[in-house]
Design an enzyme around this catalytic site. Structure first.
Site, PDB file in Angstrom:
ATOM      1  N   TYR A 102       3.120  -9.287   3.542  1.00 20.65           N
ATOM      2  CA  TYR A 102       0.910  -9.497   2.920  1.00 20.65           C
ATOM      3  C   TYR A 102       0.767  -9.743   4.800  1.00 20.65           C
ATOM      4  O   TYR A 102       0.023 -10.227   5.504  1.00 20.65           O
ATOM      5  CB  TYR A 102       1.441 -11.210   2.884  1.00 20.65           C
ATOM      6  CG  TYR A 102      -0.290 -11.104   2.219  1.00 20.65           C
ATOM      7  CD1 TYR A 102       0.108 -10.641   0.483  1.00 20.65           C
ATOM      8  CD2 TYR A 102      -0.741 -11.906   2.560  1.00 20.65           C
ATOM      9  CE1 TYR A 102      -1.244 -10.696   0.273  1.00 20.65           C
ATOM     10  CE2 TYR A 102      -2.132 -12.083   1.710  1.00 20.65           C
ATOM     11  CZ  TYR A 102      -2.379 -11.729   0.882  1.00 20.65           C
ATOM     12  OH  TYR A 102      -3.308 -11.647   0.036  1.00 20.65           O
ATOM     13  N   SER A 151      -1.111  -7.123   7.324  1.00 18.99           N
ATOM     14  CA  SER A 151      -2.646  -6.283   6.753  1.00 18.99           C
ATOM     15  C   SER A 151      -2.533  -5.217   6.232  1.00 18.99           C
ATOM     16  O   SER A 151      -3.589  -5.263   5.388  1.00 18.99           O
ATOM     17  CB  SER A 151      -2.828  -5.911   8.930  1.00 18.99           C
ATOM     18  OG  SER A 151      -4.324  -4.708   8.679  1.00 18.99           O
ATOM     19  N   GLN A 152      -2.163  -4.188   5.830  1.00 14.95           N
ATOM     20  CA  GLN A 152      -1.387  -3.707   4.644  1.00 14.95           C
ATOM     21  C   GLN A 152      -0.985  -4.403   3.373  1.00 14.95           C
ATOM     22  O   GLN A 152      -2.087  -3.827   2.823  1.00 14.95           O
ATOM     23  CB  GLN A 152      -0.304  -2.804   5.024  1.00 14.95           C
ATOM     24  CG  GLN A 152      -1.424  -1.924   6.575  1.00 14.95           C
ATOM     25  CD  GLN A 152      -3.009  -0.322   5.683  1.00 14.95           C
ATOM     26  OE1 GLN A 152      -2.598  -0.374   4.573  1.00 14.95           O
ATOM     27  NE2 GLN A 152      -2.979   0.019   6.886  1.00 14.95           N
ATOM     28  N   SER A 167       2.873 -16.342   5.546  1.00 13.91           N
ATOM     29  CA  SER A 167       1.792 -15.747   4.580  1.00 13.91           C
ATOM     30  C   SER A 167       1.315 -16.147   2.936  1.00 13.91           C
ATOM     31  O   SER A 167       0.666 -15.909   1.916  1.00 13.91           O
ATOM     32  CB  SER A 167       1.640 -14.126   4.241  1.00 13.91           C
ATOM     33  OG  SER A 167       1.708 -13.533   5.382  1.00 13.91           O
ATOM     34  N   HIS A 218       5.238   4.033   5.095  1.00 15.76           N
ATOM     35  CA  HIS A 218       5.164   4.791   6.372  1.00 15.76           C
ATOM     36  C   HIS A 218       6.495   5.456   5.886  1.00 15.76           C
ATOM     37  O   HIS A 218       7.503   4.748   5.442  1.00 15.76           O
ATOM     38  CB  HIS A 218       5.194   4.390   7.206  1.00 15.76           C
ATOM     39  CG  HIS A 218       5.420   4.808   8.737  1.00 15.76           C
ATOM     40  ND1 HIS A 218       5.670   5.920   8.475  1.00 15.76           N
ATOM     41  CD2 HIS A 218       6.418   4.975   9.769  1.00 15.76           C
ATOM     42  CE1 HIS A 218       5.821   6.270   9.970  1.00 15.76           C
ATOM     43  NE2 HIS A 218       6.423   5.081  10.721  1.00 15.76           N
TER      44      HIS A 218
END
Length: 330
Positions: free
Chosen positions: A24, A26-27, A52, A107
């Site tokens: 949890y 930024s993305q 988070s 990614h």
């Protein structure tokens, strides 16, 4: 180039799927909220008691431990830092995988370099935004999105691409367009861009320009404005309409000077160095170096961070940004 837009994607294929977003940051925060707001069944897998965990709950997300999220998910979307993905996968995700599940990433690092190797009866896909999490969320709320990539590494179910595109659409990426790629291409180009241009190359260029002016006797504040502050203005022009539009928006003096002098600053020697950077990415040298660095708890990286914070351009820049109201106190 194969590019997909909203009209090319039918999200019915994932309407009854449970998607577990692991992480949890930024993305993770942006993508999970976008997909949930688009009507998908999203759960968030986090370390209980972690920083988070409560934030995700406060955002209204369905939060579970990573293990419970993996048990309940049809699709496991891993958005943890690259350096910890393999261990979390082995210890907390792999034991709960079932045939027909999908493992997803934004990614390709851990799949491309063989750090994570899911079983053959599991889909491996990627859908990745070409921008930071803050923009992923902001543009979604504005009714648009940012461009993205989609890739399939393993497709035993036969519908892996449609699953990935469905999530990309729900996250808002197909409004701007999603390009089909491979895990290899995404990983190697992403690392190269970060190292040679976007993060490494650009900051070194800015710093060298700043130091050249200061060493010549000019005020550091003026040097900062000319070599750092205005970079955003130029990049925004390029981002919006390309090189040609940027040249049209600057003065004839700037255009002529830039076009005639740029190759003397970034020339064949720089390109030769870039090729070496790319080679180290392709042959796995960087992957090994980064793994060794992580094994030392980022000891070298921490030293470099401290050194970067002490650079004159950072000291001057911080003071100037605050004086101009651009940077607030933390």
């Amino acid at each position: 180039m194969k590019m997909y837009y909203d009209d090319d994607v039918n999200t019915d294929i994932i309407a009854d799927k449970t998607i577990a977003v692991m992480g949890y940051g930024s993305q993770g925060r942006a993508q999970s909220r976008n997909m949930a707001d688009s009507g998908l069944n999203v759960i968030v897998g986090l370390r209980e008691g972690g920083n988070s965990f409560q934030l995700a709950k406060d955002d209204g997300m369905n939060v579970m431990s990573i293990e419970d999220a993996a048990k309940n998910a049809d699709i496991i979307h891993i958005l943890l830092p690259d350096e910890i993905q393999a261990k979390v996968y082995e210890d907390q995700i792999k034991p709960y995988l079932e045939s027909g599940n999908t493992i997803s990433f934004s990614h390709g690092y851990n799949i491309h370099f063989g750090l994570i190797a899911p079983p053959e009866d599991v889909n491996i896909v990627m859908f990745a935004p070409k921008g930071p999490g803050s923009m992923v969320r902001r543009t979604y709320l504005e009714g648009f999105g940012i461009p993205g990539l989609v890739a399939v590494e393993q497709d035993p179910s036969g519908d892996a691409l449609q699953l990935a595109l469905g999530m990309a659409k729900a996250a808002g990426f197909t409004k701007a367009g999603v390009i089909e790629t491979t895990f290899k291409e995404e990983t190697e180009t992403d690392l190269f861009g970060e190292q040679a241009v976007l993060c490494g190359g650009l900051t070194e260029l800015i710093k060298s320009g700043f130091e050249t002016l200061v060493e010549a006797g000019y005020q550091p504040e003026i040097a900062y404005f000319e070599t750092c502050h205005e970079v955003k203005l130029i990049v925004d022009l390029i981002y919006e309409k390309g090189f040609a539009s940027m040249w049209r928006d600057v003065s004839n003096t700037a255009e002529y000077g830039g076009l005639t002098r740029r190759s003397s600053v970034i020339g064949e020697e720089s390109k030769k160095a870039m090729k070496e950077v790319l080679k180290q990415i392709q042959d796995g040298s960087f992957k090994k170096e980064f793994a060794d660095e992580y094994a030392t708890d980022f000891s070298n990286l921490k030293e470099m961070r401290d050194a970067e914070n002490a650079e004159e351009i950072e000291v001057v820049g911080t003071r100037l940004r605050k004086a101009c109201g651009l940077q607030k106190d933390d």
